[in-house]
Structure formats: C-alpha cells, structure tokens
Design an enzyme around this catalytic site. Structure first.
Site, mmCIF file in Angstrom:
data_model
loop_
_atom_site.group_PDB
_atom_site.id
_atom_site.type_symbol
_atom_site.label_atom_id
_atom_site.label_comp_id
_atom_site.label_asym_id
_atom_site.label_seq_id
_atom_site.Cartn_x
_atom_site.Cartn_y
_atom_site.Cartn_z
ATOM 1 N N THR A 56 -19.252 -96.578 -79.666
ATOM 2 C CA THR A 56 -20.219 -96.434 -78.578
ATOM 3 C C THR A 56 -19.533 -95.809 -77.372
ATOM 4 O OG1 THR A 56 -21.669 -98.197 -79.297
ATOM 5 C CG2 THR A 56 -21.576 -97.811 -76.922
ATOM 6 N N HIS A 58 -26.025 -100.835 -89.216
ATOM 7 C CA HIS A 58 -25.075 -101.676 -88.476
ATOM 8 C C HIS A 58 -25.508 -103.130 -88.618
ATOM 9 C CE1 HIS A 58 -22.068 -102.978 -85.830
ATOM 10 N NE2 HIS A 58 -22.385 -102.346 -84.718
ATOM 11 N N ASN A 108 -20.928 -107.070 -85.901
ATOM 12 C CA ASN A 108 -20.622 -107.189 -84.468
ATOM 13 C C ASN A 108 -21.717 -107.844 -83.621
ATOM 14 O OD1 ASN A 108 -18.377 -105.894 -85.353
ATOM 15 N ND2 ASN A 108 -18.759 -103.952 -84.330
ATOM 16 N N TYR A 142 -25.062 -107.603 -83.599
ATOM 17 C CA TYR A 142 -26.324 -106.926 -83.254
ATOM 18 C C TYR A 142 -27.440 -107.407 -84.189
ATOM 19 C CZ TYR A 142 -23.122 -104.687 -80.238
ATOM 20 O OH TYR A 142 -22.166 -104.510 -79.267
ATOM 21 N N ASN A 151 -20.221 -111.216 -79.648
ATOM 22 C CA ASN A 151 -21.606 -111.546 -79.306
ATOM 23 C C ASN A 151 -22.040 -112.897 -79.868
ATOM 24 O OD1 ASN A 151 -22.202 -109.241 -77.725
ATOM 25 N ND2 ASN A 151 -22.321 -108.014 -79.599
HETATM 26 C C1 LIG Z 1 -15.088 -98.154 -77.214
HETATM 27 C C2 LIG Z 1 -15.480 -98.804 -78.514
HETATM 28 C C3 LIG Z 1 -16.791 -98.694 -78.950
HETATM 29 C C4 LIG Z 1 -17.183 -99.244 -80.185
HETATM 30 N N1 LIG Z 1 -18.475 -99.079 -80.618
HETATM 31 C C5 LIG Z 1 -18.834 -99.498 -81.845
HETATM 32 C C6 LIG Z 1 -20.131 -99.210 -82.365
HETATM 33 O O1 LIG Z 1 -20.976 -98.539 -81.746
HETATM 34 N N2 LIG Z 1 -20.434 -99.662 -83.608
HETATM 35 C C7 LIG Z 1 -19.513 -100.385 -84.352
HETATM 36 O O2 LIG Z 1 -19.824 -100.765 -85.481
HETATM 37 N N3 LIG Z 1 -18.288 -100.666 -83.886
HETATM 38 C C8 LIG Z 1 -17.918 -100.210 -82.672
HETATM 39 N N4 LIG Z 1 -16.632 -100.434 -82.227
HETATM 40 C C9 LIG Z 1 -15.627 -101.035 -83.143
HETATM 41 C C10 LIG Z 1 -14.850 -99.917 -83.865
HETATM 42 O O3 LIG Z 1 -15.695 -99.227 -84.764
HETATM 43 C C11 LIG Z 1 -13.651 -100.468 -84.671
HETATM 44 O O4 LIG Z 1 -14.102 -101.387 -85.627
HETATM 45 C C12 LIG Z 1 -12.615 -101.125 -83.781
HETATM 46 O O5 LIG Z 1 -12.263 -100.269 -82.702
HETATM 47 C C13 LIG Z 1 -11.346 -101.497 -84.554
HETATM 48 O O6 LIG Z 1 -10.768 -100.379 -85.141
HETATM 49 P P1 LIG Z 1 -9.446 -99.686 -84.474
HETATM 50 O O7 LIG Z 1 -8.378 -100.755 -84.470
HETATM 51 O O8 LIG Z 1 -9.099 -98.560 -85.409
HETATM 52 O O9 LIG Z 1 -9.818 -99.259 -83.113
HETATM 53 C C14 LIG Z 1 -16.224 -99.933 -80.989
HETATM 54 C C15 LIG Z 1 -14.911 -100.065 -80.525
HETATM 55 C C16 LIG Z 1 -14.531 -99.493 -79.319
HETATM 56 C C17 LIG Z 1 -13.087 -99.605 -78.871
#
Ligand SMILES: Cc1cc2nc3c(=O)[nH]c(=O)nc-3n(C[C@H](O)[C@H](O)[C@H](O)COP(=O)(O)O)c2cc1C
Length: 357
Positions: free
Chosen positions: A23, A173, A176, A178, A233
């Site tokens: 996001t 989705h 998380n 939602y 959440n």
């Molecule tokens: C800025 C930000 C926005 C995110 N938005 C979403 C999202 O829209 N949908 C989702 O399923 N996860 C979202 N996540 C979780 C990421 O998809 C991911 O699972 C998480 O960053 C862990 O992976 P990483 O260690 O590679 O960053 C978001 C994470 C971050 C940091």
C-alpha cells in the site's frame, strides 16, 4: 533457481521473484490509479510477478486515505496504464483486492459508503485520515446474511474489471486483518449464523468469494493471500487455527486457485509461523505456493531449493530498489527504504529511488 523462469503450466513468469503487495497511498484523485503509479510499477517490472497494493473492490472497502479502488470504469482505465507498464518490462501483474472492512475511518470513505464487518465491534487502534489526522476506527455495520451476496458480487465485478484493465489475475486479500480475514479469524468473527461459530462457517465467505471469482474469470487468474498467526489489526491466533487453514487450503485447491500466498510477519515482530504448519499448508494446496516476509536473495534461494516455496515475495526491498532483481542477481548492495514516505502523496520516496544497474 530464483532467477530462472517459472512455468507450472498455469503461471508463466520470467523469474521466481514476486513483488509483495505494498500500500503506497498515491491514488490522490478519487482513488483512481494515475501515471505516477504506472511509472512506479513499470520501474519494478523486472520481477516475475508484480502484486499490486491493496485495492478496494467497493467504495465501502476504501478504509485508508488515497488507496486505489477497482469498482468503476475510470479506475479500470487508470489501471490499464499500470498493466501496460508492467507488461512492457516483462512482468506479469495481479491486482490485490483488499476490502478494509472494519479497519477504516468514516472520513476516508466516499459519500454514501459505509464501514462494514462481520460484527459491530470496533477495531482497536486508530487510522490516519487526510482531513482530521488520526481517528479511532469507525464502528462497523455487521453484515447480515442477506447482504453477503451483494458483497460477493462486488468482488466479481472487480475481478471482471481487472481483466478488462489487462491484469493477469487477482489476489484475494484474506490476510492482515482486513475484511476477509475478519471473517476467518475467531477472535474477530463471533457470529453465530451461517458465517460464524465454527471453522467451516468462518471459512465460508472466503470460499464463496473465491468460487464466484473463479466462475467469472477462471481459476488460473485467482490467487489468495493468508496470514494465520498474524496479529495485525487485532487478529491473532486462536484455538484450531491450523486445522481451519488446512481445511481452507484444501477447499481452495479444489476450487482450483492458481496460488496460495502465505504471510509470515515474524521479521516485523509478529509471532513465528511454525515451519511444520507452513509445510502442511503447502501440501494441502495443489497450486503454486508463495512465501513472503523477511526474505533476502540467499534465504529465498534456500526456500526454493528446499522445496518450501515455488515463488518468493519481497516487500520492503522493492520499495527502495526498483531494480531489485538485477541487484540481487549481481550481488549488489540493497538500499534501505525510508518509512517516512511509505504512505505520503507524490513522487518523493516512491519513484525517485535510483537504480544501481
Ligand atoms: C509500506 C507497506 C505497505 C504494505 N501494504 C500491504 C498491502 O497492501 N497488502 C498486503 O497484503 N500486505 C502489505 N504489506 C505487507 C508486505 O506485503 C509484506 O508482507 C511485508 O512487508 C513483509 O515482507 P518484507 O519483509 O519482504 O518487507 C505492506 C508492507 C509495507 C511495509
């Protein structure tokens, strides 16, 4: 393996690197994708698969400020620029359908929309709004059984618009905290009707949405993201969580979903998802399995080599490294993302991270 093409007869990807849904809140006008967003995704099209940021299939699901939607023709046309940019770089692209449900503030919703959830219990914590700063989450309207078919129809409409916009598929989705996870999670869903009170009843909405989307656009175009053991959440593990998700994975496999995308946010402070459970979930599902959370090139390669995943998703590294695949391939250092600009409007911290390759 990470940089080799993936082809299981259903997904055809230029490599096994997935960009996780992120996001970024840049849909500043009417929750509609724009040229800046197309540039951002185009910069990251070295991935095998891009998964977009969470995108609401309904005005009711636009819980956060400036997140995109996919429920009208203008949004579909806006997304078309994004899919064109992704495909020009060789990536496939799925859109993540995220209905925020009770994770919402009324000030973020357009006129006439309402905050909904499985029960009329407010989500603890606060939500940022552009107009009034931090606000408590709104009290949701508890969806009645009679209202569920209209909700399912919103997902179907979004799935159809996604195909019209040039997406290769959709990701439901269900993670998380939602709306879909609000129904899955026993700590949130305390209903006692056909959509709560047992594991099967809590899984029901997700299965109905999955079935309806598959009927509309085909099983090869529908994936799903789940986060058992997640705490985001106000969800959290509950008695029987593993059995419920194994049953869910089996039924999703029967419906024929193209992938199952598992979240493990232990790298972000959430509880560990037990390795034995990940393996059980993977074997309960017959499509592709995407692992995510805290990966770097070496750990992703190990997960693929050891058969723990077919594809690996990277989140934060993709924010600050538009050429992440080339950097990992060349063993080049990765830039750190700036959390201050994760959700701010405009190009700063979005499209201005330099390439190293
Ligand atoms: C800025 C930000 C926005 C995110 N938005 C979403 C999202 O829209 N949908 C989702 O399923 N996860 C979202 N996540 C979780 C990421 O998809 C991911 O699972 C998480 O960053 C862990 O992976 P990483 O260690 O590679 O960053 C978001 C994470 C971050 C940091």
């Amino acid at each position: 393996m990470l940089f080799e093409p993936f082809d299981n007869g259903r997904l055809h990807l230029q490599n096994r690197v997935v960009m996780a849904p992120l996001t970024r809140c840049r849909a500043v006008e009417a929750n509609t994708p724009n040229a800046l967003m197309a540039e951002y995704y185009g910069q990251r099209a070295g991935a095998g698969l891009l998964i977009t940021e969470g995108t609401s299939p309904s005005p009711d699901g636009l819980g956060y400020a400036r997140i995109p939607g996919l429920f009208n023709a203008a949004q579909r046309d806006g997304w078309r620029q994004v899919t064109t940019a992704a495909h020009a770089g060789g990536a496939k692209i799925f859109i993540q359908l995220m209905h925020c449900g009770r994770v919402s503030a009324a000030a973020n919703l357009p006129a006439g929309a309402r905050v909904v959830g499985p029960v009329a219990e407010v989500c603890p914590g606060e939500m940022y709004t552009d107009t009034a700063g931090m606000q408590p989450h709104a009290v949701p309207h508890a969806l009645t059984e009679d209202e569920i078919p209209a909700l399912v129809a919103e997902y179907v409409k979004a799935a159809q618009l996604a195909i019209e916009a040039g997406f290769d598929g959709i990701e439901l989705h269900a993670a998380n905290g939602y709306l879909l996870e609000q129904f899955l999670n026993a700590n949130v869903n305390t209903r006692t009707d056909g959509y709560g009170g047992s594991a099967a009843a809590r899984n029901r909405l997700v299965l109905e949405v999955a079935r309806a989307c598959v009927a509309a656009i085909g099983a090869d175009r529908v994936g799903i993201r789940v986060s058992p053991y997640g705490v985001f959440n106000s969800t959290g593990a509950f008695e029987g969580v593993e059995e419920q998700y194994i049953a869910l994975a089996r039924e999703l496999a029967e419906i024929g979903l193209v992938y199952l995308h598992l979240v493990d946010h232990s790298a972000m402070g959430a509880p560990e998802v037990p390795a034995s459970f990940k393996a059980a979930l993977r074997s309960a599902f017959s499509g592709a399995f995407i692992a995510s959370g805290g990966f770097a090139a070496a750990s992703a390669e190990a997960a693929l080599q050891e058969g723990r995943a077919d594809l690996v998703a990277f989140g934060r590294p993709f924010i600050s490294n538009p050429d992440l695949v080339a950097r990992m391939k060349g063993d080049l250092p990765l830039a750190e993302p700036d959390a201050n600009t994760f959700y701010t409007p405009g190009a700063a911290g979005y499209t201005d991270y330099p390439v190293a390759t």
